[in-house]
Design a protein around this motif. Sequence first.
Motif, mmCIF file in Angstrom:
data_model
loop_
_atom_site.group_PDB
_atom_site.id
_atom_site.type_symbol
_atom_site.label_atom_id
_atom_site.label_comp_id
_atom_site.label_asym_id
_atom_site.label_seq_id
_atom_site.Cartn_x
_atom_site.Cartn_y
_atom_site.Cartn_z
ATOM 1 N N ASP A 144 0.875 -0.976 0.045
ATOM 2 C CA ASP A 144 0.191 -0.083 -0.163
ATOM 3 C C ASP A 144 0.609 1.292 0.242
ATOM 4 O O ASP A 144 2.010 1.131 0.426
ATOM 5 C CB ASP A 144 -0.967 0.121 1.029
ATOM 6 C CG ASP A 144 -1.648 -0.793 0.628
ATOM 7 O OD1 ASP A 144 -2.241 -1.347 -0.003
ATOM 8 O OD2 ASP A 144 -2.512 -1.296 2.289
ATOM 9 N N ALA A 195 -2.954 4.627 -3.112
ATOM 10 C CA ALA A 195 -2.579 3.703 -3.392
ATOM 11 C C ALA A 195 -2.879 1.917 -2.603
ATOM 12 O O ALA A 195 -1.509 1.793 -2.396
ATOM 13 C CB ALA A 195 -2.012 3.648 -4.448
ATOM 14 N N GLN A 196 -3.791 1.387 -3.259
ATOM 15 C CA GLN A 196 -3.815 -0.355 -2.465
ATOM 16 C C GLN A 196 -2.866 -1.093 -3.199
ATOM 17 O O GLN A 196 -2.624 -0.933 -4.643
ATOM 18 C CB GLN A 196 -5.780 -0.560 -2.479
ATOM 19 C CG GLN A 196 -6.053 0.631 -1.419
ATOM 20 C CD GLN A 196 -7.582 -0.484 -1.645
ATOM 21 O OE1 GLN A 196 -7.804 -1.034 -2.611
ATOM 22 N NE2 GLN A 196 -8.518 0.412 -0.503
ATOM 23 N N ALA A 197 -2.119 -2.260 -2.480
ATOM 24 C CA ALA A 197 -2.127 -2.677 -3.146
ATOM 25 C C ALA A 197 -2.471 -4.303 -3.555
ATOM 26 O O ALA A 197 -3.510 -4.027 -3.233
ATOM 27 C CB ALA A 197 -1.007 -3.634 -1.970
ATOM 28 N N ARG A 198 -2.362 -4.417 -5.152
ATOM 29 C CA ARG A 198 -3.413 -5.497 -5.964
ATOM 30 C C ARG A 198 -3.258 -6.435 -4.581
ATOM 31 O O ARG A 198 -2.570 -7.020 -4.533
ATOM 32 C CB ARG A 198 -2.641 -6.171 -7.373
ATOM 33 C CG ARG A 198 -2.772 -4.578 -7.843
ATOM 34 C CD ARG A 198 -1.903 -4.907 -9.609
ATOM 35 N NE ARG A 198 -2.328 -7.142 -9.775
ATOM 36 C CZ ARG A 198 -1.626 -7.311 -10.855
ATOM 37 N NH1 ARG A 198 -1.204 -6.581 -11.532
ATOM 38 N NH2 ARG A 198 -2.373 -8.155 -11.189
ATOM 39 N N PRO A 199 -4.332 -6.553 -4.101
ATOM 40 C CA PRO A 199 -4.671 -8.083 -3.540
ATOM 41 C C PRO A 199 -3.931 -9.241 -4.025
ATOM 42 O O PRO A 199 -3.354 -10.284 -3.493
ATOM 43 C CB PRO A 199 -6.469 -8.123 -3.776
ATOM 44 C CG PRO A 199 -6.296 -7.529 -4.174
ATOM 45 C CD PRO A 199 -5.996 -6.409 -4.667
ATOM 46 N N ASP A 200 -3.995 -9.252 -5.139
ATOM 47 C CA ASP A 200 -3.158 -10.824 -5.730
ATOM 48 C C ASP A 200 -1.765 -10.990 -6.004
ATOM 49 O O ASP A 200 -1.338 -11.047 -7.109
ATOM 50 C CB ASP A 200 -4.273 -11.208 -6.879
ATOM 51 C CG ASP A 200 -4.411 -10.120 -8.034
ATOM 52 O OD1 ASP A 200 -3.234 -9.071 -8.499
ATOM 53 O OD2 ASP A 200 -4.206 -10.704 -9.414
ATOM 54 N N THR A 201 -1.028 -9.985 -5.342
ATOM 55 C CA THR A 201 0.385 -9.540 -6.319
ATOM 56 C C THR A 201 1.094 -10.067 -4.957
ATOM 57 O O THR A 201 0.413 -9.219 -3.595
ATOM 58 C CB THR A 201 0.697 -8.058 -6.950
ATOM 59 O OG1 THR A 201 0.125 -8.103 -7.871
ATOM 60 C CG2 THR A 201 2.202 -8.507 -6.855
ATOM 61 N N LYS A 202 1.530 -10.505 -4.544
ATOM 62 C CA LYS A 202 2.304 -10.985 -3.146
ATOM 63 C C LYS A 202 3.936 -10.089 -3.352
ATOM 64 O O LYS A 202 4.611 -9.503 -4.618
ATOM 65 C CB LYS A 202 3.668 -12.528 -3.277
ATOM 66 C CG LYS A 202 2.275 -13.383 -3.682
ATOM 67 C CD LYS A 202 3.117 -15.044 -2.824
ATOM 68 C CE LYS A 202 1.106 -16.164 -2.464
ATOM 69 N NZ LYS A 202 1.701 -16.898 -2.378
#
Length: 298
Positions: free
Chosen positions: A81, A111-118
């Motif tokens: 994030d 800006a939120q981190a992509r939930p499917d991105t580690k």
Amino acid sequence: MPRKPLFLLAFIAALIGCHQNQQSPTASAPQKTFTIRGKVISTDATHVTLDGEDVPGFMEPMVMAYKLKDPSVASELHPGDRITARILADRDPADHDNYTNIQLDNIVVIAQARPDTKPPISYHVPTPGDQVPNFKLLNQSDRTIQLDQFKGKVVLMTFIYTRCQLADFCPRMSHNFADIDKALAADPALYKQTHLLSVSFDPAYDTAKVLRSYGGAYTGNYTNEKFLHWDFAAPTEKDFPAVTQFFNVGVTPGDNKSLTHSLSTVLIGKDGKIVAWYPTNDWDPKDVVAQIKKSAAA
């Protein structure tokens, strides 16, 4: 978990804060406020580790763990994030160039981190009860040591690098350790039950020779230091990533061969498990000595 409310509440709080600042100037107050932007590296129940951008008048770009003024927002933050926030800091009455009681408030996720991105690197948050891996290190005497050899003793471990120029970071940790070393030496029985370990995250520069000189200066014994109670060491090339990630030490290259980094000090019990973790620079050596005594008596 829904994350929109944090953004809205923090945004409203920020507007209120700005209005209040316009109404009540705080130039003469001991507390200072700064605005920071950065990327979340990790969180725990009370802190967020942030890869922060430059904060004029406060610090250069740096990875640092910040205490959350409102710990409940930790569950709304995720690695990757990007946020803006307000830093609250008290001027040190003994040294107005330094700050104490540093906290993060008015956090806004921009800006939120992509939930499917580690994240490319997964940092572990040291937690009481965690078993510490048997990492290998090369010490100031050019000898390989490993953490398991200290089982049966209470170990206080911190992370530094010898070229650090920020007085409130590595030098402060080393001065604190020097104070703790002297306090423990005053009790011979306790001294035998404890060990100090300063670990460099700059092994390319911090060779055994460099660490020996640096360590001798902080113990005050210089070339006569035997390093029987306090080791200065660096991870092997193989173990370096695992060591820094397990102890939540974020390190990135800076300008002029400097490193921006977070802080991490851990107290390890006689059984090799973490007793306490100190992710900032606001801990008091006296409090840590008290915790060491308690752990040694357990």
